[in-house]
Design a protein around this motif. Structure first.
Motif, PDB file in Angstrom:
ATOM      1  N   ALA A  87      -0.483   0.401  -4.268  1.00  0.00           N
ATOM      2  CA  ALA A  87      -1.204  -0.704  -4.895  1.00  0.00           C
ATOM      3  C   ALA A  87      -2.646  -0.782  -4.406  1.00  0.00           C
ATOM      4  CB  ALA A  87      -0.488  -2.021  -4.611  1.00  0.00           C
ATOM      5  N   LYS A  88      -3.517  -1.221  -5.308  1.00  0.00           N
ATOM      6  CA  LYS A  88      -4.922  -1.489  -4.983  1.00  0.00           C
ATOM      7  C   LYS A  88      -5.100  -2.976  -4.693  1.00  0.00           C
ATOM      8  CE  LYS A  88      -6.396   1.893  -8.419  1.00  0.00           C
ATOM      9  NZ  LYS A  88      -7.209   2.150  -9.607  1.00  0.00           N
ATOM     10  N   GLY A  89      -6.082  -3.294  -3.892  1.00  0.00           N
ATOM     11  CA  GLY A  89      -6.389  -4.695  -3.623  1.00  0.00           C
ATOM     12  C   GLY A  89      -7.251  -5.296  -4.725  1.00  0.00           C
ATOM     13  N   LEU A  90      -7.136  -6.617  -4.899  1.00  0.00           N
ATOM     14  CA  LEU A  90      -7.941  -7.324  -5.893  1.00  0.00           C
ATOM     15  C   LEU A  90      -8.142  -8.741  -5.384  1.00  0.00           C
ATOM     16  CD1 LEU A  90      -9.121  -7.310  -8.883  1.00  0.00           C
ATOM     17  CD2 LEU A  90      -6.937  -8.295  -9.582  1.00  0.00           C
ATOM     18  N   ASP A  91      -9.287  -9.323  -5.683  1.00  0.00           N
ATOM     19  CA  ASP A  91      -9.461 -10.747  -5.376  1.00  0.00           C
ATOM     20  C   ASP A  91     -10.098 -11.422  -6.574  1.00  0.00           C
ATOM     21  OD1 ASP A  91      -9.218 -13.009  -3.730  1.00  0.00           O
ATOM     22  OD2 ASP A  91     -11.325 -12.894  -3.189  1.00  0.00           O
ATOM     23  N   THR A  92      -9.729 -12.668  -6.798  1.00  0.00           N
ATOM     24  CA  THR A  92     -10.296 -13.454  -7.896  1.00  0.00           C
ATOM     25  C   THR A  92     -10.802 -14.768  -7.314  1.00  0.00           C
ATOM     26  OG1 THR A  92      -8.238 -14.600  -8.427  1.00  0.00           O
ATOM     27  CG2 THR A  92      -8.578 -12.457  -9.468  1.00  0.00           C
ATOM     28  N   PRO A  93     -11.689 -15.472  -8.032  1.00  0.00           N
ATOM     29  CA  PRO A  93     -12.215 -16.736  -7.496  1.00  0.00           C
ATOM     30  C   PRO A  93     -11.114 -17.778  -7.289  1.00  0.00           C
ATOM     31  CG  PRO A  93     -13.551 -15.971  -9.350  1.00  0.00           C
ATOM     32  CD  PRO A  93     -12.325 -15.112  -9.319  1.00  0.00           C
ATOM     33  N   LYS A 104       0.833  -1.209   0.000  1.00  0.00           N
ATOM     34  CA  LYS A 104       0.000   0.000   0.000  1.00  0.00           C
ATOM     35  C   LYS A 104       0.867   1.259   0.000  1.00  0.00           C
ATOM     36  CE  LYS A 104      -4.200  -1.813   2.153  1.00  0.00           C
ATOM     37  NZ  LYS A 104      -5.036  -1.849   3.377  1.00  0.00           N
ATOM     38  N   TYR A 147      -2.180  -5.468  -5.565  1.00  0.00           N
ATOM     39  CA  TYR A 147      -1.622  -6.548  -4.761  1.00  0.00           C
ATOM     40  C   TYR A 147      -2.724  -7.569  -4.543  1.00  0.00           C
ATOM     41  CZ  TYR A 147      -4.041  -4.890  -0.568  1.00  0.00           C
ATOM     42  OH  TYR A 147      -5.002  -4.523   0.345  1.00  0.00           O
ATOM     43  N   PRO A 180     -11.022  -3.416  -6.876  1.00  0.00           N
ATOM     44  CA  PRO A 180     -10.435  -2.622  -5.783  1.00  0.00           C
ATOM     45  C   PRO A 180     -11.500  -1.870  -4.970  1.00  0.00           C
ATOM     46  CG  PRO A 180      -9.062  -2.435  -7.722  1.00  0.00           C
ATOM     47  CD  PRO A 180     -10.281  -3.219  -8.138  1.00  0.00           C
ATOM     48  N   LYS A 184     -13.529 -18.219   2.527  1.00  0.00           N
ATOM     49  CA  LYS A 184     -14.459 -18.506   1.452  1.00  0.00           C
ATOM     50  C   LYS A 184     -15.042 -19.909   1.616  1.00  0.00           C
ATOM     51  CE  LYS A 184     -12.381 -15.700  -2.232  1.00  0.00           C
ATOM     52  NZ  LYS A 184     -11.655 -15.754  -3.519  1.00  0.00           N
ATOM     53  N   MET A 231     -13.084  -4.346  -2.752  1.00  0.00           N
ATOM     54  CA  MET A 231     -12.130  -4.789  -1.737  1.00  0.00           C
ATOM     55  C   MET A 231     -12.035  -3.798  -0.576  1.00  0.00           C
ATOM     56  SD  MET A 231     -10.975  -7.769  -2.487  1.00  0.00           S
ATOM     57  CE  MET A 231      -9.407  -8.025  -1.660  1.00  0.00           C
ATOM     58  N   TYR A 250      -7.906 -11.054 -15.527  1.00  0.00           N
ATOM     59  CA  TYR A 250      -8.716  -9.918 -15.065  1.00  0.00           C
ATOM     60  C   TYR A 250      -8.467  -8.676 -15.924  1.00  0.00           C
ATOM     61  CZ  TYR A 250     -10.402  -6.212 -11.915  1.00  0.00           C
ATOM     62  OH  TYR A 250     -11.051  -5.125 -11.381  1.00  0.00           O
ATOM     63  N   MET A 282      -2.601  -1.035 -14.273  1.00  0.00           N
ATOM     64  CA  MET A 282      -3.090  -1.271 -12.911  1.00  0.00           C
ATOM     65  C   MET A 282      -1.911  -1.666 -12.040  1.00  0.00           C
ATOM     66  SD  MET A 282      -5.987  -3.957 -11.642  1.00  0.00           S
ATOM     67  CE  MET A 282      -6.785  -3.716 -10.057  1.00  0.00           C
ATOM     68  N   LYS A 283      -1.924  -1.138 -10.834  1.00  0.00           N
ATOM     69  CA  LYS A 283      -0.931  -1.548  -9.834  1.00  0.00           C
ATOM     70  C   LYS A 283      -1.736  -2.212  -8.730  1.00  0.00           C
ATOM     71  CE  LYS A 283       1.402   1.931  -8.046  1.00  0.00           C
ATOM     72  NZ  LYS A 283       2.414   2.984  -7.883  1.00  0.00           N
ATOM     73  N   ARG A 317     -17.136 -14.312  -9.164  1.00  0.00           N
ATOM     74  CA  ARG A 317     -16.785 -12.997  -9.708  1.00  0.00           C
ATOM     75  C   ARG A 317     -15.462 -12.545  -9.120  1.00  0.00           C
ATOM     76  NH1 ARG A 317     -20.465  -9.001  -5.902  1.00  0.00           N
ATOM     77  NH2 ARG A 317     -20.237 -10.231  -4.002  1.00  0.00           N
ATOM     78  N   ASP A 318     -14.821 -11.645  -9.830  1.00  0.00           N
ATOM     79  CA  ASP A 318     -13.665 -10.958  -9.271  1.00  0.00           C
ATOM     80  C   ASP A 318     -14.173  -9.876  -8.329  1.00  0.00           C
ATOM     81  OD1 ASP A 318     -11.780 -12.357 -10.927  1.00  0.00           O
ATOM     82  OD2 ASP A 318     -12.423 -11.087 -12.597  1.00  0.00           O
ATOM     83  N   LEU A 319     -13.360  -9.520  -7.353  1.00  0.00           N
ATOM     84  CA  LEU A 319     -13.693  -8.394  -6.496  1.00  0.00           C
ATOM     85  C   LEU A 319     -12.774  -7.239  -6.867  1.00  0.00           C
ATOM     86  CD1 LEU A 319     -14.152 -10.338  -3.171  1.00  0.00           C
ATOM     87  CD2 LEU A 319     -15.927  -9.439  -4.682  1.00  0.00           C
ATOM     88  N   GLU A 365     -19.355 -18.873  -4.872  1.00  0.00           N
ATOM     89  CA  GLU A 365     -18.204 -18.667  -3.984  1.00  0.00           C
ATOM     90  C   GLU A 365     -18.535 -17.468  -3.126  1.00  0.00           C
ATOM     91  OE1 GLU A 365     -13.632 -18.530  -4.769  1.00  0.00           O
ATOM     92  OE2 GLU A 365     -14.370 -16.544  -5.238  1.00  0.00           O
ATOM     93  N   THR A 413      -9.273   3.852  -3.667  1.00  0.00           N
ATOM     94  CA  THR A 413      -8.854   2.456  -3.688  1.00  0.00           C
ATOM     95  C   THR A 413      -7.372   2.316  -3.345  1.00  0.00           C
ATOM     96  OG1 THR A 413      -8.509   2.678  -6.055  1.00  0.00           O
ATOM     97  CG2 THR A 413     -10.603   1.740  -5.343  1.00  0.00           C
ATOM     98  N   THR A 414      -6.692   3.434  -3.183  1.00  0.00           N
ATOM     99  CA  THR A 414      -5.309   3.396  -2.705  1.00  0.00           C
ATOM    100  C   THR A 414      -5.219   4.287  -1.475  1.00  0.00           C
ATOM    101  OG1 THR A 414      -4.636   5.305  -4.021  1.00  0.00           O
ATOM    102  CG2 THR A 414      -4.413   3.147  -5.059  1.00  0.00           C
TER     103      THR A 414
END
Lengths: 506, 506
Positions: free
Chosen positions: A90-96, A86, A151, B68, B155, B71, A139, A148-149, B64-66, B171, B407-408
């Motif tokens: 960096a921005k947060g991201l989550d994927t399945p 951070k 984490y 920023p 999850k 998040m 993504y 995109m930046k 789905r992706d989440l 999920e 988001t940052t």
């Protein structure tokens, strides 16, 4: 880097300090009526938590539960890593956890066999994610993002033969930072190396070194030495073993198994045994053969620029240009790097631990394009912190110190020396919870005071609030400091303020 | 609960406040040389992020992706929930994403068909976890733990037909708190209800109610009304639908589909339409038929005690004894509860949202014993916060306000108005990072100042450090406040201290 990550460094040192603290001194001064009981409380001992059993009750092969002790260590380490990500915007991201199976194919070369597939229960064919990089590329392509930046901290799954003693599991946590986008050369790449330095310094794991190379230099080197292009990949993975086996054995593999001419192998050997700083880059740029190769020249030029930026960041002395670094994954296209601990910290209590690399990454300019129907490329560079290995090191260090760590954050325990005081305890603890104070009591109508105080010492709870008939009559509460066993009477209405004052001081 | 979770409440309010803030006023006062450019910077507009496409690039059905943005919301909500769990003394725990298939069988009744199995790739048969409760029970039995208070955020996966509009995914994240152990009755149960109240109050989602019932009361009620024991389960799931369909329809289902005698159905109807406070418990205890049933009597006695504790906790008015509450899962054995929002907050901008229950749980005294070879029972009670539904509510609210969220966390941007200043920018930003300051720059050799300042406004970065020839000559740095566009010159050596001072003030 004298001031690196000051706040986090302090918090981390405090955490490590907790492990190294000598056993709590048994101070028996008490100033109140419960002293007889209090003095009988003994310093507790940690009981072994996990007993072996031959039952069928188990976790799947290569996986494990994470105990509260392990969770505390993980939380501290991940907090530090994420706060560094951070700090770099960096921005947060989550994927399945799973992807369409086809998204993962042709990304991992010969490791594809290690991918976990889901059973076909009707519908789509799915696989558990193998890393966080491919989902990130998917993504970006899916959302047509050009930069995109981000984490991402999450679990990944690989069906490897688990050698658990080395800290390798089939389910493990990855911790990635990546910069996607078309930028001027080597600026994001240098930042990735800076981040690795900040994290490894902050975690105080001991001295470390980051090996750097470039896929284009390796390819150029193979070309000028006369390796047929079809053999590039196989030779690359032989080279990758140089940190584990000797040059002699690697040479043997290349010649005997991969059919390389011995004189070609020897020429490669002259190069890949070189490592050094920016002067080695200069030297290679002067090399009459390498400098003839366009790819190698580009790679060397970029490395020279990279070293310039690393000097400005004050971390050039941590970086070693190492021609033997190859990295396993298929998708790298430019700079690659890998951080290794030079030794475990010299502490007599610790056994040496072979941890291998603790961070790695590189540039992969072609991966996003593999997902884009029009083939549009988004250049990327990133890094992955080897948190599982870092967890192992810290856990082993903790074991060596044999010291207990707190698994709860409870600040205040609500106790009574008398029978039939549950109602008063419940009223009191609700008041504490409502004031945001972390508080516990025993779920018993009539617990013994000894049991209650023992629990506090066991769990490391710093303060005890005691309510009994005497306190009720006088409109006070007894506040006991567990470490010193000191007790003072406090007016009921001042209790919350007094506790908050003490907690803010400690 | 006037002081409930004060700190977290403030932080949360500040977060919500951020969403409601009116657009940043365009203040054009500047006091320095870069003013011409600065005045040209326009208040930015959010571009739509996700464009629809017909590509094969997608996430698996129901996942789905989440982003920023999502998040950030999740992190805030989960922080609040977890800090409440910690306030009540819970330890963290994690378990693998998949379990041996046999661990999950015979735990979920007719929902077992929704379990994701892994493909048989040789070795063990595995399934993705369906909830966090069964893995917790497996962990307790496997480690022979007799008591534990733990929370688990993770999850889980269910192959449901996704009705994504309602916020149901295949999920999704669960957020559980459970107390395992043999304790005096209703004390841990009351704490679970207290936790639900603290969390829902803290999140400021609007008014809520927690419905409470007891499986033993339901069983007793069925018995005294003359339901054959073989039909208990079927009737129970019909009753469970009373919050979605009318009594008339439920009655029809029980009679026509489940073969219950109409007069039995009517007797049940008299009971299950009752709800109220502790007085209803008293009334049922006096009921000539229910009071004849041992099970019902036990359940009612416990509920009476529960209400006593809830009164001491100051939350009795939030609780409704509701004889229609049945809960789906097989494993409950005693008290059950479910929290519902009474309405979405009355805000003109918001569309009404049907969110259903936002928290639920109950007592399950038999589950751990199912895993223990000797059948040793460990009584448990717990709760699950419906975080996915809560995420939906907050996201919808944010959408209604149409306001951008950061988001940052970047605090300072390093800019230059001149060409060929990359070296100075890199030196400067390394200094900031090393001091723990969150900082960014553009990855370009010669970015335009307008582009740089625009980026700051876009990203909500509060401070800009500007270095140019003039600054370099004078040994100063220009510090610009983005909101006010005010600029001051600061001695280079004081820069870090000045920034830290400003950040601590804001």
């Amino acid at each position: 880097m004298p001031q690196l990550g000051l706040l986090h460094r302090r918090a981390w040192a405090a955490f490590l300090g907790q492990l190294r603290r000598p056993p709590r001194p048994v101070c028996i001064r008490t100033v109140h009526s419960h002293s007889q009981v209090a003095e009988a409380v003994l310093t507790s001992q940690l009981k072994p938590r996990q007993e072996k059993s031959n039952f069928i009750i188990k976790t799947p092969k290569g996986t494990r539960d994470l105990s509260p002790q392990q969770m505390v260590v993980r939380e501290k380490i991940l907090d530090m890593v994420v706060s560094c990500f951070k700090r770099h915007g960096a921005k947060g991201l989550d994927t399945p956890a799973f992807e369409l199976k086809e998204m993962l194919t042709e990304k991992y070369g010969e490791d594809s066999g290690l991918i976990y597939d889901l059973k076909d229960q009707g519908g789509e064919l799915l696989s558990l994610r193998y890393d966080l990089t491919v989902p990130f590329a998917r993504y970006l392509a899916m959302n047509k993002l050009r930069k995109m930046k981000r984490y991402h901290v999450g679990k990944v799954w690989r069906r490897e033969s688990p050698t658990i003693v080395q800290g390798r599991y089939r389910e493990f946590c990855q911790c990635d930072f990546d910069i996607a986008g078309q930028f001027d050369p080597m600026i994001p790449d240098a930042e990735c190396l800076k981040i690795i330095c900040e994290i490894l310094s902050g975690l105080q794991l001991g001295d470390f070194l980051i090996k750097v190379n470039d896929r284009r230099i390796l390819d150029g080197l193979f070309a000028v030495c006369g390796v047929p292009e079809s053999k590039f990949h196989g030779i690359c993975s032989s080279i990758d073993k140089l940190d584990k086996i000797s040059w002699k054995d690697v040479r043997h593999e290349m010649v005997a198994k991969k059919g390389l001419a011995p004189e070609v192998a020897d020429q490669i050997g002259d190069y890949v045994q070189c490592h050094g700083g920016v002067s080695l880059v200069e030297q290679m740029l002067q090399d009459p053969r390498l400098s003839q190769n366009k790819q190698a020249l580009e790679g060397l030029g970029d490395l020279k620029l990279l070293f310039e930026y690393l000097t400005l960041f004050g971390i050039a002395e941590k970086i070693s240009f190492d021609l033997s670094l190859a990295r396993g994954l298929d998708y790298y296209t430019g700079v690659i790097y890998e951080a290794v601990l030079l030794q475990t910290p010299a502490q007599a209590e610790e056994e040496p631990l072979n941890v291998g690399s603790v961070a790695a990454g590189g540039r992969y300019d072609g991966l996003v394009g593999m997902f884009d129907p029009s083939g549009h490329k988004v250049p990327c560079v990133g890094l992955s912190i080897g948190v599982e290995r870092i967890f192992s090191i810290v856990e082993q260090r903790m074991k060596a110190f044999g010291e207990k760590i707190r698994t709860t954050e409870t600040q205040v325990f609500v106790a009574t020396p008398q029978k039939n005081f549950l109602q008063e305890r419940l009223k009191l603890i609700a008041e504490l919870w409502d004031a945001g104070i972390k508080a516990e009591l025993l779920y018993k109508n009539n617990p013994k005071l000894l049991t209650q105080l023992h629990y506090c010492e066991n769990m490391g709870i710093p303060l005890v609030v005691i309510i009994g008939e005497q306190e009720l009559m006088e409109g006070v509460i007894t506040l006991r400091t567990v470490a010193s066993r000191e007790e003072v009477a406090i007016k009921r209405e001042n209790l919350v303020a007094e506790i908050q004052k003490r907690l803010s001081e400690s």
